[in-house]
Design a protein around this motif. Structure first.
Motif, PDB file in Angstrom:
ATOM      1  N   VAL A   1      -2.903  -0.582 -32.592  1.00  0.00           N
ATOM      2  CA  VAL A   1      -4.332  -0.968 -32.082  1.00  0.00           C
ATOM      3  C   VAL A   1      -5.578  -0.443 -33.248  1.00  0.00           C
ATOM      4  O   VAL A   1      -6.346  -1.093 -33.314  1.00  0.00           O
ATOM      5  CB  VAL A   1      -4.512  -0.355 -30.870  1.00  0.00           C
ATOM      6  CG1 VAL A   1      -5.975  -0.445 -30.359  1.00  0.00           C
ATOM      7  CG2 VAL A   1      -3.430  -1.171 -29.889  1.00  0.00           C
ATOM      8  N   PHE A   2      -5.114   0.670 -33.493  1.00  0.00           N
ATOM      9  CA  PHE A   2      -6.082   1.569 -34.507  1.00  0.00           C
ATOM     10  C   PHE A   2      -6.261   0.606 -35.719  1.00  0.00           C
ATOM     11  O   PHE A   2      -7.321   0.441 -36.251  1.00  0.00           O
ATOM     12  CB  PHE A   2      -5.650   2.842 -34.566  1.00  0.00           C
ATOM     13  CG  PHE A   2      -6.591   3.587 -35.791  1.00  0.00           C
ATOM     14  CD1 PHE A   2      -7.877   4.113 -35.470  1.00  0.00           C
ATOM     15  CD2 PHE A   2      -5.970   3.960 -37.143  1.00  0.00           C
ATOM     16  CE1 PHE A   2      -8.515   4.396 -36.283  1.00  0.00           C
ATOM     17  CE2 PHE A   2      -6.837   4.386 -37.924  1.00  0.00           C
ATOM     18  CZ  PHE A   2      -8.180   4.739 -37.660  1.00  0.00           C
ATOM     19  N   HIS A   3      -5.081   0.283 -36.221  1.00  0.00           N
ATOM     20  CA  HIS A   3      -5.031  -0.505 -37.499  1.00  0.00           C
ATOM     21  C   HIS A   3      -5.905  -1.974 -37.118  1.00  0.00           C
ATOM     22  O   HIS A   3      -6.518  -2.158 -38.101  1.00  0.00           O
ATOM     23  CB  HIS A   3      -3.732  -0.858 -37.726  1.00  0.00           C
ATOM     24  CG  HIS A   3      -3.519  -1.623 -39.192  1.00  0.00           C
ATOM     25  ND1 HIS A   3      -3.855  -1.073 -40.403  1.00  0.00           N
ATOM     26  CD2 HIS A   3      -3.017  -2.982 -39.314  1.00  0.00           C
ATOM     27  CE1 HIS A   3      -3.743  -2.276 -41.285  1.00  0.00           C
ATOM     28  NE2 HIS A   3      -3.322  -3.264 -40.632  1.00  0.00           N
ATOM     29  N   LYS A   4      -5.817  -2.342 -36.278  1.00  0.00           N
ATOM     30  CA  LYS A   4      -6.359  -3.848 -35.742  1.00  0.00           C
ATOM     31  C   LYS A   4      -7.728  -3.233 -35.833  1.00  0.00           C
ATOM     32  O   LYS A   4      -8.662  -4.146 -36.208  1.00  0.00           O
ATOM     33  CB  LYS A   4      -5.871  -4.407 -34.842  1.00  0.00           C
ATOM     34  CG  LYS A   4      -4.450  -4.898 -34.813  1.00  0.00           C
ATOM     35  CD  LYS A   4      -4.051  -5.950 -35.727  1.00  0.00           C
ATOM     36  CE  LYS A   4      -2.696  -6.455 -35.768  1.00  0.00           C
ATOM     37  NZ  LYS A   4      -2.526  -7.803 -36.529  1.00  0.00           N
ATOM     38  N   LEU A   5      -8.339  -2.332 -35.234  1.00  0.00           N
ATOM     39  CA  LEU A   5      -9.722  -2.151 -35.074  1.00  0.00           C
ATOM     40  C   LEU A   5     -10.459  -1.902 -36.409  1.00  0.00           C
ATOM     41  O   LEU A   5     -11.440  -2.442 -36.804  1.00  0.00           O
ATOM     42  CB  LEU A   5      -9.779  -0.809 -34.066  1.00  0.00           C
ATOM     43  CG  LEU A   5     -11.201  -0.536 -34.019  1.00  0.00           C
ATOM     44  CD1 LEU A   5     -11.562  -0.339 -32.477  1.00  0.00           C
ATOM     45  CD2 LEU A   5     -11.601   0.817 -34.579  1.00  0.00           C
ATOM     46  N   ILE A   6      -9.562  -1.099 -37.291  1.00  0.00           N
ATOM     47  CA  ILE A   6     -10.104  -0.760 -38.726  1.00  0.00           C
ATOM     48  C   ILE A   6     -10.068  -2.062 -39.504  1.00  0.00           C
ATOM     49  O   ILE A   6     -11.239  -2.302 -40.299  1.00  0.00           O
ATOM     50  CB  ILE A   6      -9.275   0.291 -39.242  1.00  0.00           C
ATOM     51  CG1 ILE A   6      -9.325   1.683 -38.481  1.00  0.00           C
ATOM     52  CG2 ILE A   6      -9.401   0.504 -40.784  1.00  0.00           C
ATOM     53  CD1 ILE A   6     -10.969   2.294 -38.732  1.00  0.00           C
ATOM     54  N   SER A   7      -9.269  -2.960 -39.316  1.00  0.00           N
ATOM     55  CA  SER A   7      -9.076  -4.117 -40.048  1.00  0.00           C
ATOM     56  C   SER A   7     -10.434  -5.117 -39.432  1.00  0.00           C
ATOM     57  O   SER A   7     -10.988  -5.446 -40.507  1.00  0.00           O
ATOM     58  CB  SER A   7      -8.118  -4.973 -39.608  1.00  0.00           C
ATOM     59  OG  SER A   7      -6.938  -4.282 -40.015  1.00  0.00           O
TER      60      SER A   7
ATOM     61  N   THR B   1     -13.164   1.490 -23.402  1.00  0.00           N
ATOM     62  CA  THR B   1     -14.790   1.132 -23.627  1.00  0.00           C
ATOM     63  C   THR B   1     -15.144   1.149 -25.178  1.00  0.00           C
ATOM     64  O   THR B   1     -15.997   0.122 -25.324  1.00  0.00           O
ATOM     65  CB  THR B   1     -15.499   2.534 -22.965  1.00  0.00           C
ATOM     66  OG1 THR B   1     -15.149   2.578 -21.651  1.00  0.00           O
ATOM     67  CG2 THR B   1     -17.001   2.246 -22.939  1.00  0.00           C
ATOM     68  N   TYR B   2     -14.674   1.954 -25.918  1.00  0.00           N
ATOM     69  CA  TYR B   2     -15.066   1.695 -27.297  1.00  0.00           C
ATOM     70  C   TYR B   2     -14.481   0.531 -27.874  1.00  0.00           C
ATOM     71  O   TYR B   2     -15.294  -0.508 -28.571  1.00  0.00           O
ATOM     72  CB  TYR B   2     -14.364   2.820 -28.075  1.00  0.00           C
ATOM     73  CG  TYR B   2     -14.538   2.824 -29.421  1.00  0.00           C
ATOM     74  CD1 TYR B   2     -15.804   3.200 -30.056  1.00  0.00           C
ATOM     75  CD2 TYR B   2     -13.496   2.706 -30.425  1.00  0.00           C
ATOM     76  CE1 TYR B   2     -16.001   3.161 -31.125  1.00  0.00           C
ATOM     77  CE2 TYR B   2     -13.762   2.693 -32.014  1.00  0.00           C
ATOM     78  CZ  TYR B   2     -15.069   2.978 -32.355  1.00  0.00           C
ATOM     79  OH  TYR B   2     -15.233   3.005 -33.632  1.00  0.00           O
ATOM     80  N   ILE B   3     -13.470  -0.143 -27.478  1.00  0.00           N
ATOM     81  CA  ILE B   3     -13.003  -1.166 -28.120  1.00  0.00           C
ATOM     82  C   ILE B   3     -13.780  -2.514 -27.274  1.00  0.00           C
ATOM     83  O   ILE B   3     -14.070  -3.404 -28.332  1.00  0.00           O
ATOM     84  CB  ILE B   3     -11.404  -1.646 -27.695  1.00  0.00           C
ATOM     85  CG1 ILE B   3     -10.462  -0.655 -28.634  1.00  0.00           C
ATOM     86  CG2 ILE B   3     -10.953  -3.014 -28.024  1.00  0.00           C
ATOM     87  CD1 ILE B   3      -8.989  -0.676 -28.252  1.00  0.00           C
TER      88      ILE B   3
ATOM     89  N   HIS C   1     -18.261  -6.455 -28.319  1.00  0.00           N
ATOM     90  CA  HIS C   1     -19.401  -7.020 -28.266  1.00  0.00           C
ATOM     91  C   HIS C   1     -20.220  -6.924 -29.370  1.00  0.00           C
ATOM     92  O   HIS C   1     -21.193  -7.994 -29.596  1.00  0.00           O
ATOM     93  CB  HIS C   1     -20.182  -6.340 -27.043  1.00  0.00           C
ATOM     94  CG  HIS C   1     -19.252  -6.914 -25.731  1.00  0.00           C
ATOM     95  ND1 HIS C   1     -18.339  -6.351 -25.187  1.00  0.00           N
ATOM     96  CD2 HIS C   1     -19.653  -8.138 -25.024  1.00  0.00           C
ATOM     97  CE1 HIS C   1     -17.901  -7.034 -24.029  1.00  0.00           C
ATOM     98  NE2 HIS C   1     -18.721  -8.110 -24.031  1.00  0.00           N
ATOM     99  N   LYS C   2     -20.272  -6.026 -30.321  1.00  0.00           N
ATOM    100  CA  LYS C   2     -20.969  -5.703 -31.163  1.00  0.00           C
ATOM    101  C   LYS C   2     -20.585  -6.862 -32.124  1.00  0.00           C
ATOM    102  O   LYS C   2     -21.613  -7.235 -32.960  1.00  0.00           O
ATOM    103  CB  LYS C   2     -20.744  -4.178 -31.860  1.00  0.00           C
ATOM    104  CG  LYS C   2     -21.461  -3.198 -31.021  1.00  0.00           C
ATOM    105  CD  LYS C   2     -22.787  -2.966 -31.058  1.00  0.00           C
ATOM    106  CE  LYS C   2     -23.455  -1.712 -30.533  1.00  0.00           C
ATOM    107  NZ  LYS C   2     -24.510  -1.654 -30.479  1.00  0.00           N
TER     108      LYS C   2
END
Length: 155
Positions: A52-58, A94-96, A101-102
């Motif tokens: 999940v972290f990797h997908k977020l950073i990507s 919440t962060y995700i 949304h951003k």
């Protein structure tokens, strides 16, 4: 006492002693298997969280490199982080959600910039710059937020 009686006494004595030893050994093996399974579960959880972290950073990387995100990137981010609420506490969920949304904001602002002109375009450009700068800060911010979940010392 004859040899048969001695052998019979030795057999009963060995059965009496061996039964508790075998039981203790079986309990120790079961405990070791329990510990191994617990470590495996923690490692599996770590792998899923790291994904999940990797997908977020990507996603952040794409937003910063391109200055925008595509519909496909938004959909992929949503799909790849959909189960995060099962892996993390509410803060990451919440962060995700905020990240998504951003990304949507950035995407639609980019479309609006091409369609508008004058003061409206400048207004959208200013808002877009704020959102873009937010994405730039997320390289550091995401490491802080995910740090407690991805720290090997706490697994």
């Amino acid at each position: 006492m004859n040899l048969n009686q001695i052998m019979e006494i030795m057999l009963k004595l060995s059965q009496t002693v061996l039964t508790p030893i075998i039981a203790i050994l079986a309990a120790w093996i079961a405990f070791q298997q329990h510990k191994t399974n617990r470590y495996k579960l923690r490692l599996d959880l770590y792998d899923k969280r790291f994904n999940v972290f990797h997908k977020l950073i990507s996603f952040v990387s794409s937003a910063v490199q391109q200055g925008n995100v595509t519909d496909e990137q938004l959909n992929e981010f949503l799909r790849s982080t959909a189960y995060a609420n099962f892996l993390f506490d509410k803060d990451i969920e919440t962060y995700i959600d905020e990240m998504y949304h951003k990304g949507v904001d950035l995407h639609y602002m980019e479309k609006s910039i091409k369609e508008l002109s004058g003061n409206k375009q400048k207004e959208i450009l200013d808002k877009r710059e704020i959102v873009f700068n937010w994405f730039v800060k997320q390289f550091t911010e995401s490491r802080k937020k995910f740090g407690r979940y991805l720290n090997f010392h706490r697994i």
